[in-house]
Write a protein that holds these residues in place. Structure first.
Motif, PDB file in Angstrom:
ATOM      1  N   ASN A  29      -4.248  -0.411 -36.690  1.00  0.00           N
ATOM      2  CA  ASN A  29      -5.119  -1.699 -36.701  1.00  0.00           C
ATOM      3  C   ASN A  29      -6.575  -1.350 -36.473  1.00  0.00           C
ATOM      4  O   ASN A  29      -7.592  -2.023 -36.148  1.00  0.00           O
ATOM      5  CB  ASN A  29      -4.887  -2.333 -35.189  1.00  0.00           C
ATOM      6  CG  ASN A  29      -4.879  -1.716 -33.845  1.00  0.00           C
ATOM      7  OD1 ASN A  29      -5.616  -0.529 -33.909  1.00  0.00           O
ATOM      8  ND2 ASN A  29      -4.727  -2.192 -32.932  1.00  0.00           N
ATOM      9  N   ARG A  30      -6.961  -0.297 -36.937  1.00  0.00           N
ATOM     10  CA  ARG A  30      -8.361   0.279 -37.027  1.00  0.00           C
ATOM     11  C   ARG A  30      -9.251  -0.069 -38.080  1.00  0.00           C
ATOM     12  O   ARG A  30      -8.569  -0.023 -39.331  1.00  0.00           O
ATOM     13  CB  ARG A  30      -8.637   1.975 -36.829  1.00  0.00           C
ATOM     14  CG  ARG A  30      -8.002   2.116 -35.401  1.00  0.00           C
ATOM     15  CD  ARG A  30      -8.707   1.556 -34.239  1.00  0.00           C
ATOM     16  NE  ARG A  30      -8.718   2.055 -33.050  1.00  0.00           N
ATOM     17  CZ  ARG A  30      -7.814   1.780 -32.082  1.00  0.00           C
ATOM     18  NH1 ARG A  30      -7.203   0.611 -32.299  1.00  0.00           N
ATOM     19  NH2 ARG A  30      -7.698   2.365 -30.969  1.00  0.00           N
ATOM     20  N   GLY A  31     -10.344  -0.284 -38.406  1.00  0.00           N
ATOM     21  CA  GLY A  31     -11.254  -0.713 -39.418  1.00  0.00           C
ATOM     22  C   GLY A  31     -11.912   0.759 -39.732  1.00  0.00           C
ATOM     23  O   GLY A  31     -11.112   1.836 -39.800  1.00  0.00           O
ATOM     24  N   ILE A  32     -13.107   0.653 -40.308  1.00  0.00           N
ATOM     25  CA  ILE A  32     -13.826   2.393 -40.443  1.00  0.00           C
ATOM     26  C   ILE A  32     -14.046   2.858 -38.872  1.00  0.00           C
ATOM     27  O   ILE A  32     -14.782   2.220 -38.371  1.00  0.00           O
ATOM     28  CB  ILE A  32     -14.918   1.909 -41.168  1.00  0.00           C
ATOM     29  CG1 ILE A  32     -14.635   1.260 -42.673  1.00  0.00           C
ATOM     30  CG2 ILE A  32     -15.906   3.386 -41.237  1.00  0.00           C
ATOM     31  CD1 ILE A  32     -15.744   0.980 -43.480  1.00  0.00           C
ATOM     32  N   THR A  33     -13.466   3.974 -38.888  1.00  0.00           N
ATOM     33  CA  THR A  33     -13.535   4.802 -37.764  1.00  0.00           C
ATOM     34  C   THR A  33     -13.613   6.358 -37.807  1.00  0.00           C
ATOM     35  O   THR A  33     -13.355   6.539 -38.944  1.00  0.00           O
ATOM     36  CB  THR A  33     -12.515   4.135 -36.687  1.00  0.00           C
ATOM     37  OG1 THR A  33     -12.637   4.808 -35.388  1.00  0.00           O
ATOM     38  CG2 THR A  33     -11.101   4.592 -37.212  1.00  0.00           C
ATOM     39  N   LYS A  34     -13.831   6.905 -36.973  1.00  0.00           N
ATOM     40  CA  LYS A  34     -14.034   8.517 -36.864  1.00  0.00           C
ATOM     41  C   LYS A  34     -12.690   8.955 -37.110  1.00  0.00           C
ATOM     42  O   LYS A  34     -11.716   8.402 -36.322  1.00  0.00           O
ATOM     43  CB  LYS A  34     -14.826   9.166 -35.781  1.00  0.00           C
ATOM     44  CG  LYS A  34     -15.115  10.377 -35.898  1.00  0.00           C
ATOM     45  CD  LYS A  34     -16.001  10.538 -34.723  1.00  0.00           C
ATOM     46  CE  LYS A  34     -15.372  11.402 -33.393  1.00  0.00           C
ATOM     47  NZ  LYS A  34     -16.276  12.158 -32.543  1.00  0.00           N
ATOM     48  N   ILE A  35     -12.698  10.002 -37.874  1.00  0.00           N
ATOM     49  CA  ILE A  35     -11.433  10.630 -38.063  1.00  0.00           C
ATOM     50  C   ILE A  35     -11.254  11.722 -36.884  1.00  0.00           C
ATOM     51  O   ILE A  35     -12.357  12.625 -36.890  1.00  0.00           O
ATOM     52  CB  ILE A  35     -11.217  11.447 -39.350  1.00  0.00           C
ATOM     53  CG1 ILE A  35     -11.350  10.655 -40.467  1.00  0.00           C
ATOM     54  CG2 ILE A  35      -9.790  12.359 -39.490  1.00  0.00           C
ATOM     55  CD1 ILE A  35     -11.685  11.091 -41.843  1.00  0.00           C
ATOM     56  N   ARG A  36     -10.193  11.562 -35.803  1.00  0.00           N
ATOM     57  CA  ARG A  36     -10.209  12.575 -35.100  1.00  0.00           C
ATOM     58  C   ARG A  36     -10.205  14.156 -35.436  1.00  0.00           C
ATOM     59  O   ARG A  36      -9.671  14.504 -36.337  1.00  0.00           O
ATOM     60  CB  ARG A  36      -9.037  12.254 -34.074  1.00  0.00           C
ATOM     61  CG  ARG A  36      -8.820  10.951 -33.266  1.00  0.00           C
ATOM     62  CD  ARG A  36      -7.595  10.775 -32.681  1.00  0.00           C
ATOM     63  NE  ARG A  36      -7.771  11.656 -31.388  1.00  0.00           N
ATOM     64  CZ  ARG A  36      -7.204  11.356 -30.140  1.00  0.00           C
ATOM     65  NH1 ARG A  36      -6.514  10.335 -30.281  1.00  0.00           N
ATOM     66  NH2 ARG A  36      -7.331  12.378 -29.309  1.00  0.00           N
TER      67      ARG A  36
END
Length: 190
Positions: free
Chosen positions: A52-59
């Motif tokens: 359910n994430r948009g643009i976010t950091k790749i862990r």
């Protein structure tokens, strides 16, 4: 070794399975690398991922990407777009949930719960069913009414109201990690 022989002789067939990963954005870069390699195998499963994430950091990295999934893996995926539930759909889901939980509820209470689910979240509205049923039992009634829904709504806050409360009283908490000025930004997005 025996399986490979049976496969060559036509006695056996290997059928790949399905791998479902919910909250895929929680995987780190090493997991994504493993998945990329696994998908290149002849026996690769059908991969279904959900987030359910948009643009976010790749862990595990400093890079941002759509859904928190590396671009090279995203290129291998078919992305299914989703839409929020309509009020009618929310009502149907809540009706089913009430039936599953053996909760009798008036039509007015169901309408209010549907409105709450539409304005907050379906999950929150579903959680209010059980709480409202308990309040209803305490007043020795057989059917959850609008007053029961209103009472539990005032007792248990949804994410938006909780965030507003935290932003308003953040200085009073021992550990406050929101820098000055960021509270207004978070309030506006909540």
């Amino acid at each position: 070794m025996k399986v490979a022989e049976w496969r060559e002789e036509g006695k056996a067939e290997i059928v790949p399975g399905v791998l479902f990963i919910d909250e895929v954005h929680m995987l780190d870069i090493e997991c994504f690398s493993f998945l990329n390699r696994a998908l290149e195998n002849d026996m690769a499963p059908v991969l279904v991922v959900a987030t359910n994430r948009g643009i976010t950091k790749i862990r595990g990295t400093h890079y941002r990407s759509p859904h928190g999934i590396p671009i090279d893996l995203l290129d291998r995926l078919l992305i299914i777009s989703t839409e929020p539930y309509s009020e009618k759909e929310i009502r149907l889901i809540l009706d089913i949930r009430c039936e599953e939980e053996d909760v009798e509820m008036t039509d007015d209470a169901r309408e209010l719960l549907t409105k709450i689910g539409h304005e907050t979240s379906l999950r929150y509205a579903i959680q209010l069913i059980t709480a409202a049923a308990i309040v209803c039992q305490r007043r020795k009634a057989t059917e959850v009414d609008v007053e029961d829904i209103g009472r539990v709504y005032s007792m248990f806050v949804d994410v938006k109201r909780s965030t507003q409360f935290l932003m308003e009283y953040q200085e009073q908490y021992m550990f406050n990690e929101v820098p000055d000025g960021a509270a207004e930004d978070m309030e506006a997005s909540a």
